[in-house]
Design an enzyme around this catalytic site. Structure first.
Site, PDB file in Angstrom:
ATOM      1  N   LYS A  93     -29.885  12.742 -34.289  1.00 51.21           N
ATOM      2  CA  LYS A  93     -29.267  13.116 -35.738  1.00 51.21           C
ATOM      3  C   LYS A  93     -30.468  12.376 -36.477  1.00 51.21           C
ATOM      4  O   LYS A  93     -31.685  12.059 -36.340  1.00 51.21           O
ATOM      5  CB  LYS A  93     -28.103  12.227 -35.877  1.00 51.21           C
ATOM      6  CG  LYS A  93     -27.161  12.683 -34.824  1.00 51.21           C
ATOM      7  CD  LYS A  93     -26.748  14.185 -35.060  1.00 51.21           C
ATOM      8  CE  LYS A  93     -25.529  14.752 -34.337  1.00 51.21           C
ATOM      9  NZ  LYS A  93     -25.445  14.364 -32.808  1.00 51.21           N
TER      10      LYS A  93
HETATM   11  C1  PLP Z   1     -20.739  17.986 -34.328  1.00 48.54           C
HETATM   12  C2  PLP Z   1     -20.718  16.997 -34.007  1.00 48.54           C
HETATM   13  N1  PLP Z   1     -19.829  16.188 -33.718  1.00 48.54           N
HETATM   14  C3  PLP Z   1     -19.310  14.987 -33.171  1.00 48.54           C
HETATM   15  C4  PLP Z   1     -20.508  14.325 -32.405  1.00 48.54           C
HETATM   16  C5  PLP Z   1     -20.092  13.292 -31.763  1.00 48.54           C
HETATM   17  O1  PLP Z   1     -21.184  12.262 -32.101  1.00 48.54           O
HETATM   18  P1  PLP Z   1     -21.627  11.031 -30.998  1.00 48.54           P
HETATM   19  O2  PLP Z   1     -22.609  11.791 -29.993  1.00 48.54           O
HETATM   20  O3  PLP Z   1     -22.423   9.897 -31.834  1.00 48.54           O
HETATM   21  O4  PLP Z   1     -20.544  10.465 -30.382  1.00 48.54           O
HETATM   22  C6  PLP Z   1     -21.769  15.258 -32.290  1.00 48.54           C
HETATM   23  C7  PLP Z   1     -22.629  14.652 -31.482  1.00 48.54           C
HETATM   24  O5  PLP Z   1     -23.687  15.320 -31.085  1.00 48.54           O
HETATM   25  C8  PLP Z   1     -21.905  16.378 -33.128  1.00 48.54           C
HETATM   26  O6  PLP Z   1     -22.908  17.116 -32.677  1.00 48.54           O
END
Ligand code: PLP
Length: 384
Positions: free
Chosen positions: A191
């Site tokens: 990210k």
């Molecule tokens: C659109 C979206 N929502 C939620 C998440 C979840 O984030 P995390 O991987 O930090 O749990 C991601 C992670 O790739 C994502 O791309």
């Protein structure tokens, strides 16, 4: 293969890559030596700084974007017997968070040229059981929040912004982080800003923020530091929560990274513009569109391949040239878990068709114009 000659001499270009500077390392070491590894002062410092950066009143730091979405569901009061509308094209966590709270995800279709949740499809999915809509800012572009608000208003439907792809993007001049009743971010290494793993839920609702702070701490209102300060030992667990705490060491990394977030968003936008120019007129690949009333923070750079082009063959050919192409995403309802729960192919026809033709090209702030040209040249070779 002759068209791949020389590929071994060039470095692999991943689809995303974090940047760790000396200042990040120094901040982490300081936190390690500070005596507070978790539940210390850096947590609220990071919450205030990130929320302030996004123009939101409150930030609740948690240990993933998924945890932020789960906190949002709990704070809004999503529960059994209720439905949550989620775009069919997103990471599974956007839908899973509703399932964690016993609710049913209902998948809406997406716009074919942006892959953002399509308000016209949402309108057809609303029932008396709908409690929330998850607006995913796919690839870095905010969803159409005004259209979604119009559908939600007077129906008791909350908007959860899954802004994991879009810190620093604007919707009609408003920043992501202010667009949902709760807005969720991820700090995973691919990210914009990383804390290794981590996330944050932003809101202007002080009561919801307080609830999320309790929820991320097992459902217990006090933590080690507040009990130390009060000289108290007793605590009460008032609801079933989770351990979603983000340690101070990771908050220190987030604070250091935050100072560079705006320049990273600008770098991503510059790289996207280079891609747009280099791909102009290429019949086999069309970049996704950004609506005129929004800016795009470009977590991902996604192209749609023409129908006659075999996406998986292009993917393999790019990989063979050292280019880390990727695919975001297969429709969530087609994962075997959701298939076993009875979701049928055909419920989101645009998402199902487009997802077979999308390809994510490398995008990270340190990419050079030469890197972009290398990717585009390889795409030309691979797609014809
Ligand atoms: C659109 C979206 N929502 C939620 C998440 C979840 O984030 P995390 O991987 O930090 O749990 C991601 C992670 O790739 C994502 O791309």
């Amino acid at each position: 293969m002759p068209d791949r000659e020389g590929a071994i001499d060039v470095p692999f270009l991943p689809y995303g890559k974090q940047e760790i500077a000396d200042a990040d390392i120094k901040a982490v070491v300081e936190a390690l030596c500070s005596g507070w590894l978790t539940t210390g002062p850096r947590v609220s410092e990071f919450e205030k700084a990130f929320a302030g950066h996004c123009d939101a009143k409150e930030g609740v730091a948690v240990n993933s974007g998924t945890a932020a979405l789960h906190c949002a569901m709990r704070a809004i009061g999503v529960g059994a017997g209720q439905e949550v509308i989620v775009p069919a094209i997103t990471f599974a966590a956007s839908a899973n968070a509703a399932v964690y709270e016993g609710a049913t995800p209902v998948f809406a279709d997406v716009e074919s040229d942006t892959l953002l949740i399509d308000p016209a499809s949402v309108a057809t999915k609303i029932t008396t059981r709908t409690r929330a809509i998850v607006a995913v800012d796919y690839a870095g572009q905010p969803a159409d929040y005004d259209a979604l608000r119009e559908l939600a208003k007077d129906r008791g439907i909350a908007i959860i912004a899954d802004a994991c792809h879009a810190p620093g993007a604007l919707y009609k001049g408003r920043k992501t982080g202010t667009l949902g009743d709760v807005s969720c971010f991820s700090f995973h290494p691919v990210k914009h800003l990383t804390t290794c793993e981590g996330g944050m839920a932003l809101t202007d609702d002080v009561a919801m923020a307080a609830h999320m702070r309790v929820f991320r701490n097992h459902g217990i209102a006090s933590d080690h530091r507040s009990r130390e300060a009060a000289g108290a030992h007793a605590y009460d667990m008032a609801e079933l929560g989770y351990n979603y705490r983000l340690p101070d060491v990771q908050c220190a990394l987030g604070l250091a990274q935050l100072t560079r977030l705006s320049s990273w968003v600008a770098a991503r936008q510059r790289i996207a513009a280079l891609y747009d120019d280099a791909l102009a007129g290429m019949a086999e690949a069309t970049p996704l569109k950004t609506h005129k009333d929004r800016t795009n923070a470009h977590h991902l750079y996604v192209v749609k391949l023409a129908e006659h082009v075999d996406r998986d063959r292009v993917f393999a050919r790019l990989r063979a040239e050292g280019i880390g192409a990727n695919v975001h995403y297969a429709p969530v309802h087609l994962h075997s878990y959701y298939q076993k729960r009875g979701y049928k192919r055909g419920l989101a026809p645009v998402a199902e068709a487009v997802s077979r033709q999308v390809l994510t090209l490398p995008m990270f702030p340190a990419m050079t114009e030469a890197d972009v040209n290398r990717v585009v040249a390889a795409l030309h070779r691979a797609a014809v």
